[in-house]
Structure formats: structure tokens, C-alpha cells
Design a protein around this motif. Structure first.
Motif, PDB file in Angstrom:
ATOM      1  N   ILE A   1       0.847  -1.190   0.000  1.00  0.00           N
ATOM      2  CA  ILE A   1       0.000   0.000   0.000  1.00  0.00           C
ATOM      3  C   ILE A   1       0.880   1.236   0.000  1.00  0.00           C
ATOM      4  CG2 ILE A   1      -1.942  -1.142   1.150  1.00  0.00           C
ATOM      5  CD1 ILE A   1      -1.121   0.181   3.743  1.00  0.00           C
ATOM      6  N   GLY A   2       0.307   2.331  -0.459  1.00  0.00           N
ATOM      7  CA  GLY A   2       1.079   3.561  -0.516  1.00  0.00           C
ATOM      8  C   GLY A   2       0.170   4.768  -0.662  1.00  0.00           C
ATOM      9  N   THR A   3       0.790   5.898  -0.871  1.00  0.00           N
ATOM     10  CA  THR A   3       0.036   7.143  -1.035  1.00  0.00           C
ATOM     11  C   THR A   3       0.582   7.900  -2.240  1.00  0.00           C
ATOM     12  OG1 THR A   3      -0.304   7.303   1.360  1.00  0.00           O
ATOM     13  CG2 THR A   3      -0.636   9.298   0.096  1.00  0.00           C
ATOM     14  N   ASP A   4      -0.298   8.341  -3.113  1.00  0.00           N
ATOM     15  CA  ASP A   4       0.093   9.210  -4.227  1.00  0.00           C
ATOM     16  C   ASP A   4      -0.391  10.618  -3.937  1.00  0.00           C
ATOM     17  OD1 ASP A   4       1.252   7.247  -5.701  1.00  0.00           O
ATOM     18  OD2 ASP A   4      -0.286   7.161  -7.255  1.00  0.00           O
ATOM     19  N   GLN A   5       0.427  11.590  -4.337  1.00  0.00           N
ATOM     20  CA  GLN A   5      -0.038  12.963  -4.236  1.00  0.00           C
ATOM     21  C   GLN A   5      -0.637  13.370  -5.580  1.00  0.00           C
ATOM     22  OE1 GLN A   5       2.534  16.323  -3.137  1.00  0.00           O
ATOM     23  NE2 GLN A   5       2.026  15.823  -1.040  1.00  0.00           N
ATOM     24  N   VAL A   6      -1.851  13.869  -5.533  1.00  0.00           N
ATOM     25  CA  VAL A   6      -2.549  14.217  -6.765  1.00  0.00           C
ATOM     26  C   VAL A   6      -2.657  15.729  -6.870  1.00  0.00           C
ATOM     27  CG1 VAL A   6      -4.703  13.969  -8.042  1.00  0.00           C
ATOM     28  CG2 VAL A   6      -3.853  12.081  -6.658  1.00  0.00           C
ATOM     29  N   GLU A   7      -2.301  16.244  -8.035  1.00  0.00           N
ATOM     30  CA  GLU A   7      -2.404  17.678  -8.288  1.00  0.00           C
ATOM     31  C   GLU A   7      -3.845  18.143  -8.114  1.00  0.00           C
ATOM     32  OE1 GLU A   7      -0.318  20.214  -9.346  1.00  0.00           O
ATOM     33  OE2 GLU A   7       1.305  18.878  -8.716  1.00  0.00           O
ATOM     34  N   ALA A   8      -4.028  19.268  -7.496  1.00  0.00           N
ATOM     35  CA  ALA A   8      -5.371  19.818  -7.352  1.00  0.00           C
ATOM     36  C   ALA A   8      -5.913  20.215  -8.723  1.00  0.00           C
ATOM     37  CB  ALA A   8      -5.331  21.030  -6.433  1.00  0.00           C
ATOM     38  N   ARG A   9      -7.203  20.061  -8.899  1.00  0.00           N
ATOM     39  CA  ARG A   9      -7.797  20.413 -10.194  1.00  0.00           C
ATOM     40  C   ARG A   9      -7.862  21.920 -10.397  1.00  0.00           C
ATOM     41  NH1 ARG A   9     -12.807  16.323 -11.351  1.00  0.00           N
ATOM     42  NH2 ARG A   9     -11.611  14.422 -11.096  1.00  0.00           N
ATOM     43  N   GLU A  10      -8.151  22.633  -9.298  1.00  0.00           N
ATOM     44  CA  GLU A  10      -8.231  24.081  -9.428  1.00  0.00           C
ATOM     45  C   GLU A  10      -6.888  24.709  -9.076  1.00  0.00           C
ATOM     46  OE1 GLU A  10     -11.511  25.335  -6.905  1.00  0.00           O
ATOM     47  OE2 GLU A  10     -12.456  23.426  -7.435  1.00  0.00           O
ATOM     48  N   GLU A  11      -6.566  25.754  -9.770  1.00  0.00           N
ATOM     49  CA  GLU A  11      -5.315  26.445  -9.497  1.00  0.00           C
ATOM     50  C   GLU A  11      -5.320  27.020  -8.092  1.00  0.00           C
ATOM     51  OE1 GLU A  11      -2.951  29.352 -12.058  1.00  0.00           O
ATOM     52  OE2 GLU A  11      -4.528  28.594 -13.382  1.00  0.00           O
ATOM     53  N   GLY A  12      -4.205  26.926  -7.420  1.00  0.00           N
ATOM     54  CA  GLY A  12      -4.092  27.566  -6.111  1.00  0.00           C
ATOM     55  C   GLY A  12      -4.493  26.684  -4.954  1.00  0.00           C
ATOM     56  N   SER A  13      -5.229  25.601  -5.210  1.00  0.00           N
ATOM     57  CA  SER A  13      -5.608  24.734  -4.090  1.00  0.00           C
ATOM     58  C   SER A  13      -4.530  23.675  -3.853  1.00  0.00           C
ATOM     59  CB  SER A  13      -6.978  24.108  -4.323  1.00  0.00           C
ATOM     60  OG  SER A  13      -7.033  23.520  -5.591  1.00  0.00           O
ATOM     61  N   GLN A  14      -4.580  23.086  -2.667  1.00  0.00           N
ATOM     62  CA  GLN A  14      -3.545  22.140  -2.245  1.00  0.00           C
ATOM     63  C   GLN A  14      -3.670  20.804  -2.989  1.00  0.00           C
ATOM     64  OE1 GLN A  14      -1.121  22.691   0.249  1.00  0.00           O
ATOM     65  NE2 GLN A  14      -1.795  24.782  -0.105  1.00  0.00           N
ATOM     66  N   PRO A  15      -2.524  20.149  -3.245  1.00  0.00           N
ATOM     67  CA  PRO A  15      -2.618  18.778  -3.769  1.00  0.00           C
ATOM     68  C   PRO A  15      -3.215  17.873  -2.686  1.00  0.00           C
ATOM     69  CG  PRO A  15      -0.342  19.352  -3.282  1.00  0.00           C
ATOM     70  CD  PRO A  15      -1.155  20.601  -3.074  1.00  0.00           C
ATOM     71  N   THR A  16      -3.922  16.838  -3.112  1.00  0.00           N
ATOM     72  CA  THR A  16      -4.519  15.923  -2.142  1.00  0.00           C
ATOM     73  C   THR A  16      -3.812  14.573  -2.215  1.00  0.00           C
ATOM     74  OG1 THR A  16      -6.168  15.324  -3.791  1.00  0.00           O
ATOM     75  CG2 THR A  16      -6.790  16.989  -2.189  1.00  0.00           C
ATOM     76  N   ASN A  17      -3.956  13.804  -1.142  1.00  0.00           N
ATOM     77  CA  ASN A  17      -3.360  12.478  -1.096  1.00  0.00           C
ATOM     78  C   ASN A  17      -4.393  11.420  -1.435  1.00  0.00           C
ATOM     79  OD1 ASN A  17      -0.805  13.380  -0.241  1.00  0.00           O
ATOM     80  ND2 ASN A  17      -1.538  13.510   1.866  1.00  0.00           N
ATOM     81  N   VAL A  18      -3.968  10.405  -2.134  1.00  0.00           N
ATOM     82  CA  VAL A  18      -4.861   9.295  -2.430  1.00  0.00           C
ATOM     83  C   VAL A  18      -4.112   7.988  -2.145  1.00  0.00           C
ATOM     84  CG1 VAL A  18      -4.247   9.279  -4.899  1.00  0.00           C
ATOM     85  CG2 VAL A  18      -6.410   8.309  -4.177  1.00  0.00           C
ATOM     86  N   SER A  19      -4.800   7.067  -1.493  1.00  0.00           N
ATOM     87  CA  SER A  19      -4.173   5.787  -1.166  1.00  0.00           C
ATOM     88  C   SER A  19      -4.084   4.908  -2.406  1.00  0.00           C
ATOM     89  CB  SER A  19      -4.982   5.050  -0.098  1.00  0.00           C
ATOM     90  OG  SER A  19      -4.952   5.767   1.108  1.00  0.00           O
ATOM     91  N   THR A  20      -3.046   4.075  -2.440  1.00  0.00           N
ATOM     92  CA  THR A  20      -2.867   3.170  -3.566  1.00  0.00           C
ATOM     93  C   THR A  20      -2.645   1.751  -3.050  1.00  0.00           C
ATOM     94  OG1 THR A  20      -0.455   3.410  -3.575  1.00  0.00           O
ATOM     95  CG2 THR A  20      -1.705   4.970  -4.904  1.00  0.00           C
ATOM     96  N   VAL A  21      -2.928   0.788  -3.905  1.00  0.00           N
ATOM     97  CA  VAL A  21      -2.647  -0.596  -3.552  1.00  0.00           C
ATOM     98  C   VAL A  21      -2.091  -1.307  -4.777  1.00  0.00           C
ATOM     99  CG1 VAL A  21      -4.892  -1.648  -4.120  1.00  0.00           C
ATOM    100  CG2 VAL A  21      -3.578  -2.545  -2.217  1.00  0.00           C
ATOM    101  N   GLU A  22      -1.185  -2.246  -4.542  1.00  0.00           N
ATOM    102  CA  GLU A  22      -0.665  -3.076  -5.623  1.00  0.00           C
ATOM    103  C   GLU A  22      -0.645  -4.519  -5.142  1.00  0.00           C
ATOM    104  OE1 GLU A  22       3.026  -1.850  -7.355  1.00  0.00           O
ATOM    105  OE2 GLU A  22       3.207  -3.673  -8.547  1.00  0.00           O
ATOM    106  N   ILE A  23      -1.431  -5.355  -5.815  1.00  0.00           N
ATOM    107  CA  ILE A  23      -1.522  -6.766  -5.447  1.00  0.00           C
ATOM    108  C   ILE A  23      -0.812  -7.574  -6.527  1.00  0.00           C
ATOM    109  CG2 ILE A  23      -3.082  -8.707  -4.955  1.00  0.00           C
ATOM    110  CD1 ILE A  23      -5.256  -6.605  -4.302  1.00  0.00           C
ATOM    111  N   THR A  24       0.258  -8.260  -6.177  1.00  0.00           N
ATOM    112  CA  THR A  24       0.990  -9.060  -7.135  1.00  0.00           C
ATOM    113  C   THR A  24       0.557 -10.512  -7.040  1.00  0.00           C
ATOM    114  OG1 THR A  24       2.865  -7.568  -6.833  1.00  0.00           O
ATOM    115  CG2 THR A  24       3.299  -9.621  -8.004  1.00  0.00           C
ATOM    116  N   LEU A  25       0.005 -11.023  -8.151  1.00  0.00           N
ATOM    117  CA  LEU A  25      -0.378 -12.434  -8.221  1.00  0.00           C
ATOM    118  C   LEU A  25       0.713 -13.204  -8.933  1.00  0.00           C
ATOM    119  CD1 LEU A  25      -4.141 -12.171  -9.295  1.00  0.00           C
ATOM    120  CD2 LEU A  25      -3.213 -12.445  -6.989  1.00  0.00           C
TER     121      LEU A  25
END
Lengths: 92, 92
Positions: free
Chosen positions: A66-90
Motif C-alpha cells: 500500500i502507498g500514497t500518491d499525491q494528486v495535483e489539485a484540479r483548481e489552481e491555487g488549491s492544495q494537492p490531495t493524497n490518495v491511497s494506492t494498492v498493488e496486489i501481485t499475483l
């Protein structure tokens, strides 16, 4: 691991991604990596479970990260938000 | 692992569960297990990431397991359904 064996989970039905995984394994892949973020994380777990339990019983879960990606804010001037990520290796 | 160190993720805000984890660690727990199923799985990953990145940097992800629970159908006569589960074990 080769990036070409990755299945990126989006908003389509679970079976679409299950089929993508099965196709990769049938094409000779030894490992398939299921990647998702945010709201698709639950679906990634569903995909791994359906592949493993219904279609390819010889496939095992090798690793889950699991991890966290930082996502650019859609509107100019607002803070980037964090989104959780998952990678499952089969692995087969 | 002692079951008493489990945090079950439901539909409340992420911070509620983050606080529950931090409280357990502050109470001396060496391991805390975050459990979720179905739609709460994404929230479980959020909880683990926030605990680890924002509050307790010495906490590591020890293990992540996925599985499937069979859930009794609500209406009589219909089939039981499967729901995916996740368990994230944090260790300090």
C-alpha cells in the motif's frame, strides 16, 4: 517485474479486469500486478479474489503493497490531495 | 496475535479509526490489525497510510492479507454472496 504485466483498476465491472488478468496468465505471464487507487481499491481486492478462487486456483498472492500518491489539485491555487494506492501481485 | 488489538473499519470518517489505532499503540500495543470488508476496504488502506505517514512514523506495515467471506443472503431462499476482506497488520 515487467510493467507490461500490470492491470490498472478503474471503474469498469470487476469481470473486465478479471479477464485481463486471466488473459495475461494464459499468455505466459508468471506474475500479474493489480494496481488501484482511491475508490477502486476495493475492486482490486475483488479482482484478485475472483481470479484466484474462481478461475486460476494455482495462482497465489505473492505480495500486497500500500502507498500514497499525491494528486495535483484540479483548481489552481488549491492544495494537492493524497490518495491511497494498492498493488496486489499475483503469481502462478 | 491478540484479537483485542483489531480495529474494524466501518462507515465512519477515516480519522475515527486513525484515532483508535493511535490509542492502541499508545496503550502499549506492538501490533494493530486493521480489518475491513466490501466497500470499507479502501478506507482501511487510508487509515493505515494516515497512521503511518502523519502520526506514527515508526509504525510499519507488517503484513497485508486478503480473503473472501461468505455472507448470508438477507432474503430467504436467495444465494449467499461473497464479499472481499482485507486485514492490514501494523507493527511498531
Amino acid at each position: 517485474m515487467s510493467e507490461s504485466n500490470a492491470v490498472l483498476i478503474g471503474k469498469k465491472p470487476v469481470m473486465n479486469y478479471v479477464l485481463a488478468c486471466i488473459t495475461l496468465f494464459h499468455g505466459g505471464a508468471k506474475e500479474v500486478s493489480i494496481k488501484a487507487r482511491g475508490r477502486s481499491i476495493g475492486r482490486a481486492v475483488d479482482v484478485a479474489e475472483v481470479v484466484r478462487r474462481k478461475f486460476l486456483p494455482d495462482v497465489k498472492v505473492k505480495k500486497i503493497g500500500i502507498g500514497t500518491d499525491q494528486v495535483e489539485a484540479r483548481e489552481e491555487g488549491s492544495q494537492p490531495t493524497n490518495v491511497s494506492t494498492v498493488e496486489i501481485t499475483l503469481e502462478r
